[in-house]
Scaffold this motif. Structure first.
Motif, short mmCIF file in Angstrom:
data_model
loop_
_atom_site.label_atom_id
_atom_site.label_comp_id
_atom_site.label_asym_id
_atom_site.label_seq_id
_atom_site.Cartn_x
_atom_site.Cartn_y
_atom_site.Cartn_z
N ARG A 89 4.85 22.77 -1.26
CA ARG A 89 3.87 22.14 -2.13
C ARG A 89 3.20 20.99 -1.39
NH1 ARG A 89 4.61 24.13 -7.25
NH2 ARG A 89 6.61 25.14 -7.62
N LEU A 90 1.98 20.67 -1.82
CA LEU A 90 1.20 19.65 -1.12
C LEU A 90 1.86 18.28 -1.16
CD1 LEU A 90 -2.44 20.60 -2.20
CD2 LEU A 90 -1.27 21.12 -0.05
N TRP A 91 2.85 18.11 -2.04
CA TRP A 91 3.52 16.81 -2.12
C TRP A 91 4.24 16.45 -0.83
CZ3 TRP A 91 2.19 13.54 -5.66
CH2 TRP A 91 1.73 13.98 -6.89
N TRP A 92 4.52 17.43 0.02
CA TRP A 92 5.24 17.12 1.25
C TRP A 92 4.40 16.22 2.16
CZ3 TRP A 92 4.26 18.05 6.45
CH2 TRP A 92 3.18 18.86 6.76
N LEU A 93 3.07 16.23 1.98
CA LEU A 93 2.20 15.40 2.81
C LEU A 93 2.34 13.92 2.51
CD1 LEU A 93 -0.95 17.69 2.66
CD2 LEU A 93 0.49 17.27 4.65
N THR A 94 2.97 13.57 1.38
CA THR A 94 3.21 12.15 1.13
C THR A 94 4.19 11.57 2.15
OG1 THR A 94 4.98 12.69 -0.44
CG2 THR A 94 2.75 12.39 -1.33
N GLY A 95 5.00 12.42 2.79
CA GLY A 95 5.94 11.94 3.81
C GLY A 95 5.23 11.33 5.01
N PRO A 96 4.38 12.11 5.72
CA PRO A 96 3.66 11.51 6.86
C PRO A 96 2.72 10.40 6.44
CG PRO A 96 2.91 13.76 6.45
CD PRO A 96 4.14 13.56 5.64
N ALA A 97 2.12 10.50 5.24
CA ALA A 97 1.23 9.43 4.80
C ALA A 97 2.00 8.14 4.58
CB ALA A 97 0.52 9.85 3.51
N ALA A 98 3.20 8.24 3.98
CA ALA A 98 4.02 7.05 3.78
C ALA A 98 4.48 6.46 5.11
CB ALA A 98 5.22 7.39 2.89
N ALA A 99 4.81 7.34 6.09
CA ALA A 99 5.21 6.86 7.40
C ALA A 99 4.06 6.10 8.07
CB ALA A 99 5.67 8.02 8.27
N GLY A 100 2.83 6.64 7.97
CA GLY A 100 1.69 5.95 8.54
C GLY A 100 1.41 4.62 7.87
N LEU A 101 1.57 4.55 6.54
CA LEU A 101 1.36 3.29 5.83
C LEU A 101 2.38 2.24 6.25
CD1 LEU A 101 -0.11 1.68 3.66
CD2 LEU A 101 1.43 2.69 1.95
N ALA A 102 3.64 2.66 6.34
CA ALA A 102 4.68 1.71 6.77
C ALA A 102 4.43 1.22 8.19
CB ALA A 102 6.05 2.38 6.66
N TRP A 103 3.99 2.12 9.07
CA TRP A 103 3.69 1.74 10.45
C TRP A 103 2.53 0.74 10.51
CZ3 TRP A 103 3.40 5.97 14.81
CH2 TRP A 103 3.36 5.34 16.05
N ALA A 104 1.47 1.01 9.73
CA ALA A 104 0.31 0.12 9.72
C ALA A 104 0.68 -1.27 9.19
CB ALA A 104 -0.80 0.73 8.87
N LEU A 105 1.52 -1.33 8.18
CA LEU A 105 1.95 -2.62 7.65
C LEU A 105 2.85 -3.35 8.64
CD1 LEU A 105 2.71 -1.65 3.92
CD2 LEU A 105 0.71 -2.87 4.82
N ALA A 106 3.62 -2.58 9.41
CA ALA A 106 4.53 -3.21 10.37
C ALA A 106 3.77 -3.87 11.52
CB ALA A 106 5.53 -2.18 10.90
N VAL A 107 2.74 -3.19 12.04
CA VAL A 107 1.98 -3.76 13.15
C VAL A 107 0.88 -4.69 12.68
CG1 VAL A 107 2.45 -1.73 14.57
CG2 VAL A 107 0.34 -1.83 13.23
N GLY A 108 0.58 -4.64 11.37
CA GLY A 108 -0.49 -5.46 10.83
C GLY A 108 -1.72 -4.63 10.55
N PRO A 109 -2.30 -4.73 9.35
CA PRO A 109 -3.47 -3.91 9.03
C PRO A 109 -4.64 -4.12 9.99
CG PRO A 109 -2.55 -4.90 7.04
CD PRO A 109 -1.83 -5.52 8.19
N ALA A 110 -4.88 -5.35 10.40
CA ALA A 110 -6.01 -5.62 11.30
C ALA A 110 -5.82 -4.93 12.65
CB ALA A 110 -6.19 -7.12 11.49
N GLN A 111 -4.59 -5.03 13.20
CA GLN A 111 -4.33 -4.39 14.49
C GLN A 111 -4.37 -2.87 14.38
OE1 GLN A 111 -0.79 -5.83 16.39
NE2 GLN A 111 -0.90 -4.36 18.08
N ALA A 112 -3.88 -2.34 13.25
CA ALA A 112 -3.93 -0.88 13.06
C ALA A 112 -5.37 -0.41 12.97
CB ALA A 112 -3.14 -0.50 11.81
N ALA A 113 -6.23 -1.14 12.24
CA ALA A 113 -7.63 -0.76 12.13
C ALA A 113 -8.34 -0.86 13.48
CB ALA A 113 -8.32 -1.65 11.09
N ALA A 114 -8.01 -1.90 14.25
CA ALA A 114 -8.62 -2.03 15.57
C ALA A 114 -8.20 -0.89 16.49
CB ALA A 114 -8.23 -3.38 16.18
#
Length: 450
Positions: free
Chosen positions: A55-80
């Motif tokens: 089911r498409l819900w499995w895609l919440t896994g990589p999306a959550a991993a990416g969100l956690a990674w972006a918050l860890a390095v900082g949203p500004a640095q991730a956007a850059a």
């Protein structure tokens, strides 16, 4: 009616294919310019999703991993980091002589090993979102009956494994009824509740072993709950095939649960109800079978007259050896606590009885016409997931092919309930119960199985 396919771009649009192809090319080129890793991840996620049929819900896994990674390095640095690749490509194309530079497109991606990994945190989020959009469009553009069934995810598989292990160990008694197996798609336990059994149960299928084991599962749970059990055993009838082991299996179940198994005449059934024991009525001819059914119907009338609930179960394996007219009074007598559990491998008997009982459990059937008839009688027409599907007006409902041990369950009373696909899990019997005056040791678990 099942959901029909819908298309965002109308099918009657002129040059529709060319329009779709042009849009696809523009989307790919835009992503190559500004979101290279997003495009790659979206394609990878789409291939994985279609291959696994999750089911498409499995895609919440990589999306959550990416969100956690972006918050860890900082949203500004991730956007850059995400914008670094697009800045490099656009800078290369904006240095003049565009036609010459377009002739060497790979040069725009020079040094990708340095800036491409920096896109990963946000690319995981955007790639998962694009894959979810592609999956939703694929689902939208496909008729409901043509959508392939979903495979269970990791959580459902673990849950199903734990539930199956628990049932297999002998835990057949649930809070409101008995456990039959698991739903592979969700891992939930398939149970049959006593208030549903009160309206009568029909277990039908081509393979005698499957329908017999399913019925024995209900009998095992009834004996564990100390419910009086009456069994009409047609194994003495030479015309009944595949039922010869019923008496042995019943004896093992009674021994395992400490229930007294009596070989009584039809006139002594009231004593079985009073003692909350089990009775085996052997019938060797249609006349004896009819007398046994009449005796059980008379017992039901007596219980109704004095206002007592028998709180028991009447099991008739190989019920196709009995006329339907003899079974109807027993089915209607289930309100006084003597519900009927019917087992058959006969297509004709299944057709006649499916509309009379409150619960129909269907195993593998060799005849597609019988499957369609039972699907309609059991109320499975129009069901989701391909178990019962309504076709064009006037056509028969469709019952999906079932594998070994698989079944569908339709409960019509007291509340309608459907299990589109279940898998039978046979339960082990505990060791034969030891009377307290003989031993004070608690009974241990045995390896015998129904």
């Amino acid at each position: 009616m099942p959901r029909r396919a819908r298309h965002l771009i109308p099918l009657d649009l002129p040059h529709r294919r060319e329009v779709i192809a042009a849009c696809a090319v523009l989307i790919v080129l835009a992503q190559l310019l500004v979101a290279q890793l997003t495009l790659g991840l979206a394609l990878a996620f789409t291939v994985i999703g279609r291959a696994s049929r999750w089911r498409l819900w499995w895609l919440t896994g990589p999306a959550a991993a990416g969100l956690a990674w972006a918050l860890a390095v900082g949203p500004a640095q991730a956007a850059a980091g995400f914008a670094a690749g697009s800045a490099h490509v656009l800078d290369y194309l904006g240095q003049g002589q565009l036609a010459l530079r377009l002739g060497h497109p790979l040069a725009a991606f020079a040094g990708a090993g340095e800036w491409l990994p920096r896109q990963l945190p946000i690319a995981l989020i955007s790639g998962a979102a694009e894959a979810a959009l592609i999956g939703w469009l694929s689902w939208l553009h496909t008729d409901e009956l043509a959508v392939p069934p979903r495979r269970p995810g990791a959580v459902a598989a673990i849950r199903a494994g734990l539930a199956a292990a628990l049932i297999r160990s002998g835990s057949v008694v649930t809070r409101d009824g008995c456990a039959l197996g698991v739903v592979p798609a969700t891992g939930a336990v398939v149970d049959l509740r006593w208030r549903e059994i009160a309206g009568g149960v029909l277990v039908a299928g081509t393979v005698a072993q499957e329908v017999t084991v399913t019925s024995l599962q209900v009998v095992h749970a009834a004996l564990r709950r100390r419910k009086p059990l009456i069994v009409i055993d047609p194994s003495a009838d030479a015309g009944v095939a595949g039922i010869a082991g019923i008496a042995g299996a019943l004896s093992a179940a009674c021994a395992a649960t400490g229930t007294r198994l009596r070989a009584v005449a039809a006139d002594d059934l009231e004593q079985v109800v009073r003692e909350r024991s089990a009775a085996l009525l052997r019938v060797g001819s249609p006349e004896v079978a009819l007398r046994a059914c009449a005796a059980i119907a008379g017992l039901g009338r007596n219980l109704r007259r004095i206002g007592v609930d028998g709180d028991g179960l009447v099991w008739i394996p190989g019920c196709d050896s009995l006329p339907v007219a003899a079974l109807v009074p027993l089915i209607r007598g289930g309100a006084v606590g003597l519900p009927l559990l019917l087992t058959t491998t006969s297509a004709a008997a299944a057709r006649e009885l499916a509309g009379l009982v409150g619960v129909v459990l269907i195993h593998r059937l060799a005849d597609p016409a019988v499957a369609a008839d039972l699907a309609g009688l059991a109320g499975l027409a129009g069901g989701a997931g391909g178990v019962g599907g309504a076709g064009p007006a006037g056509s028969r409902p469709r019952l999906a092919p079932l594998g070994a041990g698989e079944f569908v369950l339709a409960v019509n009373a007291p509340r309608r309930r459907r299990v589109e696909l279940g898998r039978l899990v046979p339960a082990r019997l505990p060791r034969p119960a030891v009377r307290h005056e003989q031993s004070n040791r608690p009974p241990a678990r045995a390896e015998a199985s129904l």
